[in-house]
Design a protein around this motif. Sequence first.
Motif, mmCIF file in Angstrom:
data_model
loop_
_atom_site.group_PDB
_atom_site.id
_atom_site.type_symbol
_atom_site.label_atom_id
_atom_site.label_comp_id
_atom_site.label_asym_id
_atom_site.label_seq_id
_atom_site.Cartn_x
_atom_site.Cartn_y
_atom_site.Cartn_z
ATOM 1 N N ALA A 123 -23.199 -2.814 11.075
ATOM 2 C CA ALA A 123 -22.647 -4.092 10.647
ATOM 3 C C ALA A 123 -21.137 -4.135 10.854
ATOM 4 O O ALA A 123 -20.584 -5.144 11.313
ATOM 5 C CB ALA A 123 -22.991 -4.351 9.184
ATOM 6 N N ALA A 124 -20.452 -3.036 10.525
ATOM 7 C CA ALA A 124 -18.998 -2.982 10.716
ATOM 8 C C ALA A 124 -18.647 -3.115 12.193
ATOM 9 O O ALA A 124 -17.717 -3.856 12.561
ATOM 10 C CB ALA A 124 -18.448 -1.677 10.148
ATOM 11 N N CYS A 125 -19.374 -2.431 13.055
ATOM 12 C CA CYS A 125 -19.136 -2.557 14.493
ATOM 13 C C CYS A 125 -19.444 -3.972 14.977
ATOM 14 O O CYS A 125 -18.716 -4.524 15.813
ATOM 15 C CB CYS A 125 -19.989 -1.547 15.259
ATOM 16 S SG CYS A 125 -19.486 0.183 15.056
ATOM 17 N N GLY A 126 -20.527 -4.555 14.452
ATOM 18 C CA GLY A 126 -20.878 -5.911 14.849
ATOM 19 C C GLY A 126 -19.814 -6.924 14.481
ATOM 20 O O GLY A 126 -19.516 -7.842 15.248
ATOM 21 N N LEU A 127 -19.215 -6.768 13.306
ATOM 22 C CA LEU A 127 -18.132 -7.658 12.903
ATOM 23 C C LEU A 127 -16.903 -7.447 13.775
ATOM 24 O O LEU A 127 -16.194 -8.403 14.120
ATOM 25 C CB LEU A 127 -17.783 -7.420 11.434
ATOM 26 C CG LEU A 127 -18.813 -7.906 10.409
ATOM 27 C CD1 LEU A 127 -18.476 -7.388 9.017
ATOM 28 C CD2 LEU A 127 -18.876 -9.447 10.398
ATOM 29 N N LEU A 128 -16.640 -6.208 14.146
ATOM 30 C CA LEU A 128 -15.475 -5.904 14.958
ATOM 31 C C LEU A 128 -15.575 -6.513 16.355
ATOM 32 O O LEU A 128 -14.561 -6.943 16.926
ATOM 33 C CB LEU A 128 -15.308 -4.383 15.056
ATOM 34 C CG LEU A 128 -14.080 -3.866 15.799
ATOM 35 C CD1 LEU A 128 -12.800 -4.321 15.093
ATOM 36 C CD2 LEU A 128 -14.118 -2.343 15.891
ATOM 37 N N MET A 129 -16.784 -6.585 16.900
ATOM 38 C CA MET A 129 -16.941 -7.061 18.272
ATOM 39 C C MET A 129 -17.498 -8.478 18.361
ATOM 40 O O MET A 129 -18.066 -8.866 19.385
ATOM 41 C CB MET A 129 -17.837 -6.099 19.051
ATOM 42 C CG MET A 129 -19.233 -5.916 18.485
ATOM 43 S SD MET A 129 -20.194 -4.650 19.369
ATOM 44 C CE MET A 129 -20.315 -5.330 21.010
ATOM 45 N N LEU A 130 -17.306 -9.258 17.294
ATOM 46 C CA LEU A 130 -17.830 -10.624 17.280
ATOM 47 C C LEU A 130 -17.372 -11.446 18.483
ATOM 48 O O LEU A 130 -18.157 -12.203 19.063
ATOM 49 C CB LEU A 130 -17.405 -11.339 15.987
ATOM 50 C CG LEU A 130 -18.303 -11.160 14.767
ATOM 51 C CD1 LEU A 130 -17.694 -11.863 13.564
ATOM 52 C CD2 LEU A 130 -19.704 -11.689 15.046
#
Length: 370
Positions: A123-130
């Motif tokens: 989830a943290a990576c997904g938010l970072l690469m939005l």
Amino acid sequence: MTDARRQPPRDLAVDALRALALLPVVAVNWVGYASLPDGGPLGAATPAQSWLAQGWLIAIATLLAGKGITLLAFLFGYSQGLSRQARGAQADVVRRRRMGRLLLLGLAHGLLVYAGDILTLYAACGLLMLNWSRLRLRQLRRRFITLLGVELVLIVLVAPWMIHLAADEPRAVSASLATPMGWSGWLALNGWGFFVNLMGMLLLGFLLPLGLMTAGLFAARLRLFSHPRWRPALQRCARRWLGPGLALNVAWGLALWHGLRTAQPGWADVAYAFSMYVAMPLLAGLVPWLVLAAQRREAAMARLALAGRHTLSLYIGSSMLSLALLSGAGLALPLGTAALGMLALLYWSLWVALAPRWRGRLPLESWLSK
């Protein structure tokens, strides 16, 4: 526009691969459960004198360890690319909401159920690469190479320190999550293990999953799994990498097994630090072969794809079962490596067998997609 039209199109290959990737995750989580929170993801075979247990550990180390999380990270990015293509300008809004919910679920899962949670990191990576879907292909390729390269350099620099520290100052091992204890003690031990694991991943281990997600996003932009023009390249990749990838993973799996069996300080930790890199050549040969099978709509891939639509429930369900059956706050069943490996395979197989009977999304998937 109807709700059905707003949904991103289902990609049979992505769903099938996602289901396959959960088998290594479940098997490694269950077999290595007793080594948490200080050890893991895998531990030494039990009973140590059983060659059946040692054989299962070798098979899991060779064929499964590191493969599930590597493939899932790639598919995570690929799905983000599909969502962008289907939803256009609304993709970022939908993705941000989903990543927020996935983050909440991951934190609850890690603190209360299973210290080795991967949802929080994803989830943290997904938010970072939005916003990375808007980048040019050459920018995505450059980020992928940079992220993997920097992470590899960090591992190489840290590995000697890990070996030296383990040899000179053997770490004090706390109680295992499988040690019988009350709920309050178990929750404190599990929560602390989750926090330490999460901090380690965010400080040292998030670049590689982020790089693989970037590669998945890059592949989705090219329509790698669906466009006919890539079929010859997929066939060449499968022929080129499957054999060497398997040989590399056999050698690495035996090295990891040796470190776990002999409890040589630092050896297993360093070997596992390279697990995702070692998994890549094997997956580079296996995944194209499976994608081509999905394009031919072979029955096995179609069945796997049905299970792949419910992998969040499959993952959380496996953690709930390990909490009930294996944890010190649950039944704390003293199962050996072979029994745990067979039960993990049985659990995953039941999901695949029952998936065609389900209509619509299960509650967790439905909540995450709202």
